[in-house]
Design an enzyme around this catalytic site. Sequence first.
Site, PDB file in Angstrom:
ATOM      1  N   GLN A  12      -3.959  -1.616  10.188  1.00  0.00           N
ATOM      2  CA  GLN A  12      -3.992  -2.910   9.498  1.00  0.00           C
ATOM      3  C   GLN A  12      -4.527  -3.999  10.434  1.00  0.00           C
ATOM      4  OE1 GLN A  12      -3.443  -3.196   6.281  1.00  0.00           O
ATOM      5  NE2 GLN A  12      -3.588  -5.413   6.131  1.00  0.00           N
ATOM      6  N   LYS A  23       0.836  -1.205   0.000  1.00  0.00           N
ATOM      7  CA  LYS A  23       0.000   0.000   0.000  1.00  0.00           C
ATOM      8  C   LYS A  23       0.875   1.261   0.000  1.00  0.00           C
ATOM      9  CE  LYS A  23      -3.758  -2.319   2.490  1.00  0.00           C
ATOM     10  NZ  LYS A  23      -4.455  -2.529   3.764  1.00  0.00           N
ATOM     11  N   ASP A  28     -10.423   3.378   4.917  1.00  0.00           N
ATOM     12  CA  ASP A  28     -10.838   1.976   4.786  1.00  0.00           C
ATOM     13  C   ASP A  28     -12.365   1.870   4.681  1.00  0.00           C
ATOM     14  OD1 ASP A  28      -8.884  -0.041   4.658  1.00  0.00           O
ATOM     15  OD2 ASP A  28      -8.431   0.107   6.804  1.00  0.00           O
TER      16      ASP A  28
HETATM   17  N1  GUN Z   1      -6.526  -6.565   6.633  1.00  0.00           N
HETATM   18  C1  GUN Z   1      -6.921  -7.233   5.534  1.00  0.00           C
HETATM   19  N2  GUN Z   1      -7.553  -6.396   4.670  1.00  0.00           N
HETATM   20  C2  GUN Z   1      -7.555  -5.187   5.245  1.00  0.00           C
HETATM   21  C3  GUN Z   1      -8.053  -3.916   4.830  1.00  0.00           C
HETATM   22  O1  GUN Z   1      -8.649  -3.727   3.764  1.00  0.00           O
HETATM   23  N3  GUN Z   1      -7.848  -2.882   5.716  1.00  0.00           N
HETATM   24  C4  GUN Z   1      -7.225  -3.066   6.906  1.00  0.00           C
HETATM   25  N4  GUN Z   1      -7.088  -1.991   7.701  1.00  0.00           N
HETATM   26  N5  GUN Z   1      -6.750  -4.226   7.308  1.00  0.00           N
HETATM   27  C5  GUN Z   1      -6.915  -5.281   6.483  1.00  0.00           C
END
Ligand code: GUN
Length: 296
Positions: A96, A52, A119
């Site tokens: 995350q 990311k 998110d």
């Molecule tokens: N863990 C797995 N997918 C995601 C996501 O889209 N956002 C976050 N914050 N954690 C994740």
Amino acid sequence: MQIIDGKRVSEKLKEKIKQETVSWIHKGGKKPHLCAILVGNDGASHTYVAAKMKDCESIGFTSSIYRFDETITEEELLKTIREINANPDIDGLIVQLPLPKHISVDKVTQTISPEKDVDGFHPQNVGRLSIGLPTYISATPYGIMQLFDYYNIDTVGKHCVVLGRSNIVGTPVSILMSRNTTPGNATVTLCHSKTQNLENYTRNADIIIAAIGIPEFVKAHMIKPGAVVIDVGITRIKDPSKKSGYRLVGDVAYDEVAPLCSYITPVPGGVGPMTRIGLLMNTLKSARKEIYSGKI
Ligand code: GUN
């Protein structure tokens, strides 16, 4: 049958966001800044966050990571989130997941300012989604809608069967598909682990969105010929013949289902690459103050 090339679409959309960012900054706008909080040593989480952050750098965003040991207390984590909420330089914040068991995901999600919740997990943003107000749409549902749009797949009046009711995929995508928008305007059936006679639904589906996390669950006999099949599943299966030691398998038995479909997403290379686009789009939206402009 056409294979939906999520990798190619994601690269095109990334380029588009990059151009939009250049023009926003050229007009005097603020350089978008995405911040991630990473707790503990989960290998997959480290890989995802690194990807990311790399995306951010490649399209001209600022990115930063706060790393914490898994022993961090819930209160220390919430305090950090509040500090980031108050920092005007940061436009988007993600924590995350998964988090260590002693930390409440609900408390974390609800502490992130809705204005910075790129998110799209905060209840306020989920609520806005459900009543059709501007909001941050979470990454996977956003990516799926972009695929329908890019391939001009007609969803109006179609019967869309969603498999799985998770907060981050099944439920929001079912809302998006039923909204009065394009793509959207589908008649949606949301199936889950308690659904009886599941095949009665899938065999009548023009569109199937599989998001249950059970490898190769959707088989050929469950499909109506000509259906559009979107496979959100991504499970690692041990495979000594691969260099990595595993292969990625979706929720759909691809080899037997693909010949029956009008469109299908492969795994990998379908929905997966699209899931990072929504985060970038949401961060740009936040920098441009598009969602919470004070009007609504
Ligand atoms: N863990 C797995 N997918 C995601 C996501 O889209 N956002 C976050 N914050 N954690 C994740």
